[in-house]
Design a protein around this motif. Structure first.
Motif, short mmCIF file in Angstrom:
data_model
loop_
_atom_site.label_atom_id
_atom_site.label_comp_id
_atom_site.label_asym_id
_atom_site.label_seq_id
_atom_site.Cartn_x
_atom_site.Cartn_y
_atom_site.Cartn_z
N ALA A 38 1.05 -1.34 -0.11
CA ALA A 38 0.60 -0.29 0.08
C ALA A 38 0.55 1.28 0.40
O ALA A 38 1.99 1.45 0.26
CB ALA A 38 -0.82 0.11 1.14
N LEU A 39 0.59 2.33 -0.88
CA LEU A 39 1.43 3.56 -1.02
C LEU A 39 0.59 4.28 0.56
O LEU A 39 -0.78 4.47 0.79
CB LEU A 39 0.37 4.34 -2.05
N GLY A 40 1.17 4.78 1.66
CA GLY A 40 1.31 6.08 2.77
C GLY A 40 0.97 4.72 3.95
O GLY A 40 1.00 3.88 3.54
N LYS A 41 1.14 5.77 4.48
CA LYS A 41 0.78 5.08 5.94
C LYS A 41 -0.39 5.50 6.50
O LYS A 41 -1.07 6.79 6.24
CB LYS A 41 1.91 5.46 6.59
N ILE A 42 -1.09 4.78 6.94
CA ILE A 42 -2.81 4.76 8.17
C ILE A 42 -1.93 5.50 9.39
O ILE A 42 -0.86 5.39 10.64
CB ILE A 42 -2.88 3.72 8.60
N LYS A 43 -2.81 6.94 9.52
CA LYS A 43 -2.23 8.00 10.39
C LYS A 43 -3.42 7.42 12.23
O LYS A 43 -3.12 8.24 12.48
CB LYS A 43 -2.24 9.22 9.86
N GLU A 44 -4.78 7.29 11.66
CA GLU A 44 -5.92 7.19 12.47
C GLU A 44 -5.60 6.13 13.77
O GLU A 44 -5.32 4.72 12.61
CB GLU A 44 -6.99 7.26 11.74
N GLN A 45 -5.74 6.24 14.61
CA GLN A 45 -5.13 5.18 15.86
C GLN A 45 -6.37 4.12 15.37
O GLN A 45 -5.93 2.91 15.34
CB GLN A 45 -5.52 5.57 17.27
N TYR A 46 -7.73 4.67 15.44
CA TYR A 46 -8.77 3.97 15.26
C TYR A 46 -8.85 2.22 13.98
O TYR A 46 -8.95 1.53 14.07
CB TYR A 46 -10.13 4.26 15.23
N MET A 47 -8.00 3.15 13.21
CA MET A 47 -8.16 2.70 11.49
C MET A 47 -6.43 1.67 11.94
O MET A 47 -6.98 0.31 11.13
CB MET A 47 -8.08 2.91 10.17
N LYS A 48 -5.81 1.88 12.51
CA LYS A 48 -4.66 0.49 12.91
C LYS A 48 -5.11 -0.10 14.01
O LYS A 48 -4.66 -0.99 13.57
CB LYS A 48 -3.15 1.55 13.42
N GLN A 49 -6.12 -0.09 14.88
CA GLN A 49 -6.74 -0.50 15.84
C GLN A 49 -7.48 -2.16 14.34
O GLN A 49 -6.63 -2.68 14.93
CB GLN A 49 -7.27 -0.17 17.00
N GLY A 50 -8.54 -1.21 14.24
CA GLY A 50 -8.78 -2.32 13.14
C GLY A 50 -7.96 -3.03 12.25
O GLY A 50 -8.24 -4.42 11.54
N VAL A 51 -6.63 -2.45 11.65
CA VAL A 51 -5.81 -3.28 10.89
C VAL A 51 -5.22 -4.84 11.69
O VAL A 51 -5.87 -5.80 11.49
CB VAL A 51 -5.38 -2.58 10.18
N ARG A 52 -4.74 -4.02 12.74
CA ARG A 52 -4.10 -4.74 13.77
C ARG A 52 -5.64 -6.06 14.11
O ARG A 52 -4.96 -7.16 14.25
CB ARG A 52 -3.51 -4.44 15.25
N GLU A 53 -6.26 -5.91 14.49
CA GLU A 53 -7.43 -7.24 14.78
C GLU A 53 -8.06 -7.75 13.44
O GLU A 53 -7.85 -8.83 13.75
CB GLU A 53 -8.97 -6.22 15.26
N TYR A 54 -7.63 -7.07 12.42
CA TYR A 54 -7.58 -8.51 11.30
C TYR A 54 -6.96 -8.98 10.82
O TYR A 54 -6.85 -10.27 10.78
CB TYR A 54 -8.63 -7.48 10.31
N ILE A 55 -5.41 -8.24 11.30
CA ILE A 55 -4.51 -9.91 11.05
C ILE A 55 -4.49 -10.29 12.19
O ILE A 55 -3.94 -11.66 11.22
CB ILE A 55 -3.51 -8.41 11.09
N LYS A 56 -4.86 -9.99 13.21
CA LYS A 56 -5.10 -10.91 14.36
C LYS A 56 -5.73 -12.02 14.13
O LYS A 56 -5.47 -13.26 13.80
CB LYS A 56 -4.86 -10.60 15.62
N ARG A 57 -7.01 -11.99 13.26
CA ARG A 57 -7.49 -12.96 13.19
C ARG A 57 -7.85 -14.15 11.79
O ARG A 57 -7.49 -15.16 12.27
CB ARG A 57 -9.20 -12.08 12.36
N LEU A 58 -6.58 -13.02 11.21
CA LEU A 58 -6.56 -14.52 9.83
C LEU A 58 -5.11 -14.90 10.41
O LEU A 58 -4.88 -15.83 9.54
CB LEU A 58 -5.53 -12.97 8.73
N GLN A 59 -4.26 -14.79 11.46
CA GLN A 59 -3.24 -15.70 11.39
C GLN A 59 -3.34 -16.87 11.55
O GLN A 59 -2.27 -17.54 11.73
CB GLN A 59 -2.67 -15.11 13.13
#
Length: 158
Positions: free
Chosen positions: A7-28
């Motif tokens: 992906a181009l760019g970084k995620i800045k908002e904490q709530y989006m970072k938290q959502g991304v972490r949650e789905y990565i955790k679920r996918l593990q």
């Protein structure tokens, strides 16, 4: 199997970072997930078409550094083919059966992707609407998770 989101760019908002972490955790339990963030090329506030084209070409070169001929690439593009979640899960499973073990999902910048990158894989569209590329990363991860749940015959809310 490995899933990579390029992906181009970084995620800045904490709530989006938290959502991304949650789905990565679920996918593990299904697969390894890696996020590759590529810096967007800096553009003036009102760039010319030529400046945008040059930036997209540079970003495309940076993306290509992460692609291998043995990978299966999904290019997120508004002009891509729209699929239902079940249709896409079936297609994804077919690519696994065909021998692919690493899947790249490429998300462009706010100006999109170069034509060269758009031609490097299967174009997929989530909607004819435009979404912020940061939000698209979260939506994509949710759909990848849904895909694995469908392909493992596990219940997931509809």
């Amino acid at each position: 199997m490995e899933i990579r989101i390029i992906a181009l760019g970084k995620i800045k908002e904490q709530y989006m970072k938290q959502g991304v972490r949650e789905y990565i955790k679920r996918l593990q339990r299904f697969t390894k997930v890696e996020i590759i963030e590529i810096k967007e090329e800096a553009l003036p506030s009102n760039p010319s078409p030529k400046e945008i084209e040059k930036a997209l070409e540079w970003e495309g070169q940076e993306i290509e550094k992460h692609l291998a001929a043995t990978d299966y690439n999904y290019i997120l593009a508004i002009e891509g083919k729209q699929r239902s979640s079940t249709q896409w899960a079936k297609e994804f499973r077919k690519q696994q059966v065909n021998g692919y073990s690493r899947f790249n999902f490429i998300i462009g910048s706010s100006h999109g992707l170069s034509d060269g990158i758009k031609n490097k894989g299967s174009k997929i569209s989530f909607s004819t609407m435009t979404f912020p590329h940061q939000l698209m990363r979260l939506i994509l991860l949710e759909q990848i998770y849904r895909c694995f749940k469908i392909n493992h015959n596990e219940e997931y809310h509809k």
